[in-house]
Structure formats: C-alpha cells, structure tokens
Design an enzyme around this catalytic site. Sequence first.
Site, PDB file in Angstrom:
ATOM      1  N   SER A  49       0.800  -1.226   0.000  1.00 46.13           N
ATOM      2  CA  SER A  49       0.000   0.000   0.000  1.00 46.13           C
ATOM      3  C   SER A  49       0.832   1.275   0.000  1.00 46.13           C
ATOM      4  CB  SER A  49      -0.947   0.019   1.209  1.00 46.13           C
ATOM      5  OG  SER A  49      -0.227   0.195   2.406  1.00 46.13           O
ATOM      6  N   LYS A  97       1.140   4.240   6.911  1.00 44.46           N
ATOM      7  CA  LYS A  97       0.539   5.110   5.888  1.00 44.46           C
ATOM      8  C   LYS A  97       1.157   6.498   6.004  1.00 44.46           C
ATOM      9  CE  LYS A  97      -2.686   1.924   4.984  1.00 44.46           C
ATOM     10  NZ  LYS A  97      -2.641   1.088   3.771  1.00 44.46           N
TER      11      LYS A  97
END
Length: 206
Positions: A49, A97
């Site tokens: 991701s 993230k």
Amino acid sequence: MSGAARTERPERSGWRFLRDLAIIVVLALLASFLVKAYLVRAFSIPSGSMERTLLVGDHVLVNELVPAAVPLRRGDVVVFRDPGGWLTADQGDDLIKRVIGLPGDTVSCCDAEGRLSVNGHAVDEPYVVRPADVDRVAAEDFSVRVPAGRIWVMGDNRYDSADSRVHGTVPESDVVGRAFVVTWPVARWGVLGRYGDEWDAVPEPR
C-alpha cells in the site's frame, strides 16, 4: 620517593583499563537497550500500500518520540496500531501510511488537475502510484473534515490502499511513531522524506 614521579605497576594499570572498558561496554549496551525500548523501533513492511516509497519486506526504523514528544506533521509516514477493523487476525496489529490531514483539516479530492487538497490548498504528490492511464491521485471524490484528536492517512499506492477513505480517521493515540529511514535491504537504504516543500505550504484550518 620525594620529587620523583610514582610509577604504577603494569598489572594495576592493565586492570584499570579492563575495568574502564567493561564499564563503557555495559553503558553502551544499556544505552542501546533504552534507545530500542523507548525511542526507536524496527518495523517490516507487510503490504504494497506504500509502494513505491516502501516495498513489501522493507525494514524501517520508527521514531517513537512522535507524537508523544514531537508533533505529527502532514506528509509524515507513520506506523499506527489497528484502530479496529483495518486488519484481519493473521495480519498483525500495525499499519503504515502517510499523514494527509491533521485534526481540524479539511481533506478533499480531486481538483480539476486530479490533485488532493487540504484546507483548500492543492498538494502535488510525486510519490503517488496510480495507473498509467489515470490522471487523479484517488479514484473517488470526497471531502472530509478531520475530527479533533484524529488524523487522516492514505497509502502512496493510492489505487491499492485500504486507508482512511475506507476505514475513516485514526486516533492520534494509536500512532506508534514516524518512520524515518529504510534500513533493509541494503540496496533500499535511505531516509524517508515527507516532501516538506509541498506540505508546509498547506494553510492551517480555520
């Protein structure tokens, strides 16, 4: 002996050297333990991701002073504990993230040029991975005001990241720390940037 320098026995001098060396080694090990236990943590990247910034299997060091002693900043790459429902039981407890929105920020997408905006300021994100035929940094339109005490996070691999767009905001208290360097593999070694020139231009929320 009057007026003469006293000569120390070699065996006593050698013993003091070994004693001092042992003290230095113990202190170094203690300092290393304290740093690892309370300041720096190693973390392995579990998914794609955050590609191309971070690849699966990369190892990073995380500064655990953020945000306990050092405030979060937009653009920081952070590790955080699963707030609930982000991961399955066999995927561990931590995620990584990029911080896009801080408490009070309004995060929206996308403008006429396909860019994400924070507090009305469009941000150029050179790290975002997207399909070659797509000119938007995210597939969906959205506009979210980040609640107090929470942050909005997104993966750099924007079209293959289940982030705040899917799961919502993350409590600041769940942030473990800021990732600041890739340590492994050797060919991937490097400092993780937050692209401050872009993110520091974002105005504070009104």
